[in-house]
Design an enzyme around this catalytic site. Sequence first.
Site, PDB file in Angstrom:
ATOM      1  N   LYS A 199     -16.331 -21.757   4.112  1.00 56.81           N
ATOM      2  CA  LYS A 199     -16.578 -20.762   3.380  1.00 56.81           C
ATOM      3  C   LYS A 199     -16.844 -20.963   1.551  1.00 56.81           C
ATOM      4  O   LYS A 199     -15.912 -21.849   1.309  1.00 56.81           O
ATOM      5  CB  LYS A 199     -15.493 -19.425   3.812  1.00 56.81           C
ATOM      6  CG  LYS A 199     -15.253 -18.475   3.031  1.00 56.81           C
ATOM      7  CD  LYS A 199     -14.642 -17.303   3.435  1.00 56.81           C
ATOM      8  CE  LYS A 199     -14.549 -16.426   2.198  1.00 56.81           C
ATOM      9  NZ  LYS A 199     -13.696 -14.917   3.966  1.00 56.81           N
ATOM     10  N   LYS A 252     -20.542 -19.889   5.396  1.00 55.85           N
ATOM     11  CA  LYS A 252     -21.048 -19.209   4.706  1.00 55.85           C
ATOM     12  C   LYS A 252     -21.133 -19.014   2.878  1.00 55.85           C
ATOM     13  O   LYS A 252     -20.320 -19.235   2.606  1.00 55.85           O
ATOM     14  CB  LYS A 252     -19.540 -17.743   4.927  1.00 55.85           C
ATOM     15  CG  LYS A 252     -19.591 -16.698   4.371  1.00 55.85           C
ATOM     16  CD  LYS A 252     -18.185 -15.684   5.058  1.00 55.85           C
ATOM     17  CE  LYS A 252     -18.031 -14.229   3.561  1.00 55.85           C
ATOM     18  NZ  LYS A 252     -16.425 -14.101   3.857  1.00 55.85           N
TER      19      LYS A 252
HETATM   20  C1  PBG Z   1     -12.153 -12.074   3.533  1.00 56.04           C
HETATM   21  C2  PBG Z   1     -14.111 -12.016   3.481  1.00 56.04           C
HETATM   22  C3  PBG Z   1     -15.134 -12.144   2.699  1.00 56.04           C
HETATM   23  C4  PBG Z   1     -15.550 -11.568   2.909  1.00 56.04           C
HETATM   24  C5  PBG Z   1     -15.873 -11.757   4.972  1.00 56.04           C
HETATM   25  N1  PBG Z   1     -14.607 -12.182   4.929  1.00 56.04           N
HETATM   26  C6  PBG Z   1     -14.220 -11.451   0.727  1.00 56.04           C
HETATM   27  C7  PBG Z   1     -14.098 -12.425   0.375  1.00 56.04           C
HETATM   28  O1  PBG Z   1     -13.918 -13.897   0.982  1.00 56.04           O
HETATM   29  O2  PBG Z   1     -13.936 -12.585  -1.003  1.00 56.04           O
HETATM   30  C8  PBG Z   1     -17.364 -11.245   2.789  1.00 56.04           C
HETATM   31  C9  PBG Z   1     -18.503 -11.227   3.615  1.00 56.04           C
HETATM   32  C10 PBG Z   1     -19.926 -10.613   2.753  1.00 56.04           C
HETATM   33  O3  PBG Z   1     -19.640 -10.736   1.627  1.00 56.04           O
HETATM   34  O4  PBG Z   1     -20.383  -9.977   3.613  1.00 56.04           O
HETATM   35  N2  PBG Z   1     -11.719 -12.941   3.667  1.00 56.04           N
END
Ligand code: PBG
Length: 332
Positions: A199, A252
């Site tokens: 991520k 992601k």
């Molecule tokens: C929480 C999380 C996030 C997303 C999914 N889970 C945001 C972040 O890490 O700031 C983002 C998903 C999206 O933008 O569709 N940790």
Amino acid sequence: MEITKRPRRLRSDGVRPLVSETSLSPSDLIAPVFVDATVEERVPIESMPGHERVPVEGIGERVREVTETGVEAVMLFGIPEEKDERGSRAWADDGVVQRALRRIDEETDAYAIADLCFCEYTSHGHCGIVEEDAAEDPRQTVDNDATLELIERTALSQAEAGADMIAPSGMMDGMVGVIRDALDRADFTEVPIMSYAVKYESAFYGPFRDAADGAPAFGDRRHYQMDPANRREAIREAKLDVEQGADTLMVKPALPYLDVVRDVREHTDLPVAAYNVSGEYAMLHAASEKGWLDLKAVAGESLLSIKRAGADLILTYFAESVAKRLSAGRQM
Ligand code: PBG
């Protein structure tokens, strides 16, 4: 020169489907849904057209809308009634996600995946316990090992509430191993883990942070989420999660990181998921509202490209609309 090699021969309508290398099916898709303990009616999410925060009482109905399109799985995000320093509503037995999971279990046939993170639950918006002087020194905000203990509690409470799969998204080192161990000891040996293994610290999460009210109050997530510049590190992250017992690995965001999706595909034999995030969704909507892009066409092409890069599963806010088109027999 005489041209004998003609790839165009295989592009006529009759033969195209026979030689198509990639296909998309509703069963590849996972629809994110937002359940909000602070609302009594659905509230539209402005930056994510077509998506809403839904009250707990209405979550069954919302999830049935998803499954009616042919999409069988949802990723559940919760917005709690209140936030505190430690994010304690994340592991409460009567927390928003726990209540929603019980309803989904009772009222639907959906496969319910629980996102596990604290940024929606903490008053400071970080994904774990922050150290006392964090606001002064945002480089070292989240205490990794102290957060693992809260991750363990939350995973157990989500499994007890009926989560079919747990998806930790906080990017804490060791999170997958801790969850696997806790689930196994509590006899949840059949509950798989989908790790947000790779991520990135991405600006494409902007609309989600509005939707789930989880933007950090100070600092950023650079010391726990990955640097967009790094590709080898993704393989390292993926392998660590495999060793710790992850069942599925996620990359992601998706579209700006297709090279990474391909790398993870080639370096592991687990199913690979890619998260087509909120910013990827919002930008296609915004351009199509201006009349600059054909929304249906670019949505389908985006998801097909994510599969072509090597993803088996796609989390996407387009899940329902694309599944409807696929069910109606449209090729993407
Ligand atoms: C929480 C999380 C996030 C997303 C999914 N889970 C945001 C972040 O890490 O700031 C983002 C998903 C999206 O933008 O569709 N940790």
